[in-house]
Enzyme design. Structure first.
Site, mmCIF file in Angstrom:
data_model
loop_
_atom_site.group_PDB
_atom_site.id
_atom_site.type_symbol
_atom_site.label_atom_id
_atom_site.label_comp_id
_atom_site.label_asym_id
_atom_site.label_seq_id
_atom_site.Cartn_x
_atom_site.Cartn_y
_atom_site.Cartn_z
ATOM 1 N N HIS A 1 -12.158 22.560 -9.660
ATOM 2 C CA HIS A 1 -12.806 23.270 -9.665
ATOM 3 C C HIS A 1 -14.601 22.599 -8.738
ATOM 4 O O HIS A 1 -14.214 23.623 -7.675
ATOM 5 C CB HIS A 1 -13.999 23.030 -10.565
ATOM 6 C CG HIS A 1 -12.756 23.848 -12.266
ATOM 7 N ND1 HIS A 1 -12.547 24.758 -12.401
ATOM 8 C CD2 HIS A 1 -13.107 23.080 -12.750
ATOM 9 C CE1 HIS A 1 -12.047 25.007 -13.730
ATOM 10 N NE2 HIS A 1 -12.586 23.985 -13.897
HETATM 11 C C1 BDR Z 1 -17.524 22.966 -13.841
HETATM 12 O O1 BDR Z 1 -17.592 22.177 -15.265
HETATM 13 C C2 BDR Z 1 -18.229 20.912 -14.964
HETATM 14 O O2 BDR Z 1 -17.163 20.651 -16.424
HETATM 15 C C3 BDR Z 1 -16.802 20.664 -14.014
HETATM 16 O O3 BDR Z 1 -17.277 19.395 -13.660
HETATM 17 C C4 BDR Z 1 -16.944 21.554 -13.200
HETATM 18 O O4 BDR Z 1 -17.907 21.986 -12.502
HETATM 19 C C5 BDR Z 1 -16.691 24.051 -14.248
HETATM 20 O O5 BDR Z 1 -16.620 24.955 -15.362
#
Ligand code: BDR
Ligand code: CA
Length: 314
Positions: A235
């Site tokens: 992500h």
């Molecule tokens: C986001 O939430 C976190 O767990 C990850 O690092 C990312 O920034 C994804 O929803």
């Protein structure tokens, strides 16, 4: 010239990838940490270990332990007990700098006026407080790039994405700040990640890539258990991509509202992507466009680019 960037993060498996990716291509002038995937102590330690692993000398400032309102309520189990389970990373080779992340962000933006990109890869608490403390920060920054929100489904609730949900008031303040914002949401980042073959390539690579491979193996396992997804999403790296390679992510300028009140929808990013003429917008009372929202990504291109970067660490 390499883009100057400061990364506000909460490592986190995908935050770790984003740090290593950014440090290879950009001028990483600093790192700040925020509560989110785990406690502030754990995410700070994790970030320092990742910097140590990559031989990255950028200074790190620790930030907020709690959201603007209330206390931190939940850690992200998908990242394991420590927030970065799956590999024994090196002990941090340094401590955080003395400054709080909020002051560090203000000072760094002041020192690099007009040039600095702020990447927010966790909850927006530090960024929102920094703008509150020094409103000129908005004009000092070149832009803010955020991994957070979604134009569709959420992950922590049916409609809310984790980073925004962790501190909706901070996100609302950020989107209302008139800063130039790029947002890449979960609907886009959920399509980008390392599959088992990719993870094998990382494991067979150099020391840094091997550690990342172990981390991704753990992350993939958790995602498979929880959501039936057979790859490890990256992500946060998606928010860095536009400064490394143009054309891989496409954005649309639109209004983003943060839901603060809904019993079922708190933390939702309401992105107005309706195709409206200026006349239509006026008729419907649509808020001014306040962000560039990602609407398309070349997932294969991004994964290949991040993979090559990780393998390029000796
Ligand atoms: C986001 O939430 C976190 O767990 C990850 O690092 C990312 O920034 C994804 O929803
Ligand atoms: Ca993150």
């Amino acid at each position: 010239m390499r883009t100057k960037i400061v990364i506000d993060c909460d490592p986190g498996h995908d935050d770790a990838v984003a740090l290593l990716y950014a440090a290879k291509h950009l001028d990483l002038v600093g790192v700040t940490t925020c509560h989110g995937n785990n406690t502030i102590g754990n995410v700070t330690r994790n970030a320092l270990s990742v910097l140590t692993l990559g031989g990255i000398t950028a200074p790190l400032a620790q930030g907020c332990a709690d959201p603007l309102l209330g206390r931190k309520s939940q850690v992200a189990s998908v990242h394991g007990k420590t927030g970065l389970d799956g590999s024994f990373l090196p002990e941090p080779d340094r401590a955080p700098v003395a400054a709080h992340a909020v002051d560090f962000l203000i000072e760094t933006a002041h020192a690099h006026q007009g040039e600095l990109v702020l990447a927010v890869l966790g909850p927006a608490t530090n960024a929102a407080l920094a703008i509150k403390k020094e409103p000129r920060l908005v004009s000092w920054l070149r832009e803010i790039t955020i991994m957070g929100g979604s134009t569709g489904l959420g992950n922590i609730t049916p409609v809310a994405e984790f980073n925004i949900w962790c501190d909706p008031e901070a996100a609302a303040a950020l989107f209302a700040s008139r800063a130039r914002i790029r947002m890449v949401g979960l609907d886009i980042t959920n399509t980008v990640g390392f599959d088992p073959a990719g993870i094998d390539r990382l494991l067979a690579g150099g020391r840094v890539a091997h550690h990342v491979g172990e981390l991704m193996e753990f992350y993939l396992g958790r995602e498979l258990d929880r959501r039936g997804i057979a790859f490890a999403p990256i992500h946060d790296a998606c928010a860095i991509v536009p400064y490394v390679e143009e054309g891989l992510v496409e954005y649309r300028h639109c209004n983003v509202g943060i839901e603060l009140a809904g019993r079922l929808t708190r933390g939702m990013t309401v992105c107005d992507l309706r195709p409206l003429t200026p006349q239509g917008r006026a008729d419907r009372g649509v808020g001014e466009a306040n962000a560039y929202v990602a609407v398309r990504i070349d997932a294969k291109g991004v994964v290949a680019n991040v993979m090559e970067t990780l393998l390029s660490y000796s």
